[in-house]
Design a protein around this motif. Structure first.
Motif, PDB file in Angstrom:
ATOM      1  N   THR A 203      -2.415   1.265  -1.732  1.00 49.62           N
ATOM      2  CA  THR A 203      -2.159   1.889  -2.823  1.00 49.62           C
ATOM      3  C   THR A 203      -1.011   1.461  -3.511  1.00 49.62           C
ATOM      4  OG1 THR A 203      -0.674   3.210  -1.149  1.00 49.62           O
ATOM      5  CG2 THR A 203      -3.062   4.183  -1.709  1.00 49.62           C
ATOM      6  N   TRP A 208      -5.557   3.801  -7.311  1.00 46.45           N
ATOM      7  CA  TRP A 208      -6.702   4.483  -7.998  1.00 46.45           C
ATOM      8  C   TRP A 208      -5.883   5.421  -9.010  1.00 46.45           C
ATOM      9  CZ3 TRP A 208     -11.408   4.306  -9.505  1.00 46.45           C
ATOM     10  CH2 TRP A 208     -11.943   5.333 -10.038  1.00 46.45           C
ATOM     11  N   PRO A 218      -9.126   7.223  -1.746  1.00 47.66           N
ATOM     12  CA  PRO A 218      -8.292   6.202  -1.229  1.00 47.66           C
ATOM     13  C   PRO A 218      -7.933   6.328  -0.069  1.00 47.66           C
ATOM     14  CG  PRO A 218      -7.519   7.055  -3.361  1.00 47.66           C
ATOM     15  CD  PRO A 218      -8.227   8.129  -2.730  1.00 47.66           C
TER      16      PRO A 218
END
Length: 408
Positions: A203, A208, A218
């Motif tokens: 991440t 995202w 995610p």
């Protein structure tokens, strides 16, 4: 519970499934992985104790022989790949509960078709956000379908991508489904990726962005710890001097690979560094007999990248994540699909340099290396390394055990 993990592609498409398989087995699941029949995948999966069902179509042979052709030739290739993946998944899925699919898009459609026919839950996973529709980024062009010039509205481009996907992949999938007695699919992309796909990217490295058109989940990257020691000759080379610069392009063919090796070695040497060349699918090699350079084959990147000055690579999701986790500065020389994205992320995070274009020259690579080898770049790479999560596969395994996936 029985789980089938399905992929067709390079090492970067299969390695994350090994990580997920390991975590699923810890929770008591029976797991099979469908992957290309190439020996390297069988060896890697066997190394972590995971059963593999081979897809009877060599990915290395496919890459070596695939060339742009007529729509009829494309349909033939799509049909062959979808059918090969379907057959492997159908064989592996006896008594299974869920199929998780990734890899080349025709193979994904074959996996989804097998899950549908067998009445199994199904989930799609991608390792970078650009595969998923979003107003924040455009789709990547499909074979023979360039994006129209002057169109900057990403929603329009993604609507066009549905049409392009139907044109490129639809006839091949239709041929497979007709053979199986299944009805046609209206739109290939939504069928393959579902309304709630998984995004197995770190991440920090590959976030995202919301809002978006899909309910994307995610998970962070799927990483399996690699406990293999480095080969003795490589250990000896590493201990013989200052940390070298690693140069390797994985499954990329790197047209004109002899020139690529020479350019890379000369550019690294000009920075006063030793060189470690990974042969890869391009079969890179040495250019002379000097002892400041070594060529290697398969090796544990998780261990190796902690001991190099920088990593020069193609920008696959797996290599980018492994280098970032190791705190190694990077030079990304992107070739296709997701690799320009990862090059951009490496540059944006300040953990390396994005090479401009797929063909390095002595001048261009030297400039990128100067950025990557700067002290401030290494300091930033070490800072980002501390943020990389390693529990993505563990958390995803729990989701699957709890019933995640689209029902048949």
């Amino acid at each position: 519970m029985r789980v089938v993990l399905s992929s067709y592609g390079s090492r970067g498409d299969v390695e994350p499934l090994a990580a997920l398989a390991v975590e699923l087995r810890k929770l008591g699941a029976e797991v099979r992985v469908c992957a290309p029949e190439d020996e390297e995948f069988a060896d890697r999966l066997a190394g972590v104790g995971v059963e593999m069902v081979p897809v009877r179509l060599s990915v290395r042979a496919l890459v070596a022989t695939a060339k742009p052709g007529s729509p009829e030739a494309m349909t033939e290739r799509v049909t062959a790949l979808a059918a090969a993946q379907y057959e492997a998944v159908a064989e592996a899925a006896e008594g299974a509960d869920v199929v998780v699919a990734t890899g080349l898009f025709p193979a994904v459609t074959g996996s989804r078709t097998a899950a549908e026919q067998l009445g199994l839950r199904y989930a799609y996973v991608t390792f970078f956000s650009g595969m998923l529709p979003s107003p924040h980024h455009p789709p990547y062009p499909l074979p023979g379908r360039p994006l129209p010039e002057g169109v900057t509205d990403n929603r329009i481009l993604w609507d066009l991508d549905v049409e392009n996907g139907n044109a490129v992949y639809g006839p091949g999938l239709a041929a497979l489904r007709t053979r199986l007695g299944l009805p046609p699919v209206a739109d290939v992309r939504p069928y393959a990726i579902t309304a709630r796909p998984l995004l197995a990217a770190d991440t920090v490295l590959g976030p995202w962005q919301r809002p978006a058109d899909l309910d994307v989940l995610p998970t962070d990257a799927w990483i399996v710890p690699d406990e293999r020691p480095l080969p003795a000759a490589l250990e000896e080379f590493l201990r013989a001097g200052e940390p070298p610069v690693y140069v390797g392009f994985g499954s990329m063919s790197m047209n004109g690979s002899g020139d690529t090796a020479q350019v890379a070695i000369e550019a690294v040497r000009a920075q006063g560094r030793r060189v470690l060349v990974s042969r890869g699918w391009a079969d890179l090699g040495l250019i002379d007999g000097r002892d400041d350079c070594m060529a290697v084959g398969e090796a544990n990147h998780q261990l190796l990248f902690r001991r190099v000055a920088a990593v020069v690579h193609h920008g696959g999701a797996g290599t980018t994540t492994t280098a970032a986790r190791a705190g190694a500065p990077q030079v990304v020389v992107p070739q296709l699909v997701d690799q320009p994205y990862w090059a951009g992320r490496v540059a944006a995070l300040g953990i390396g340099a994005a090479h401009d274009g797929p063909v390095p020259t002595y001048e261009s690579l030297s400039a990128a290396l100067a950025t990557a080898l700067a002290p401030e770049t290494r300091a930033r790479a070490q800072e980002v390394a501390a943020t990389i999560r390693t529990d993505g596969a563990e958390r995803t395994a729990k989701l699957l055990m709890e019933g995640f996936g689209e029902p048949a």
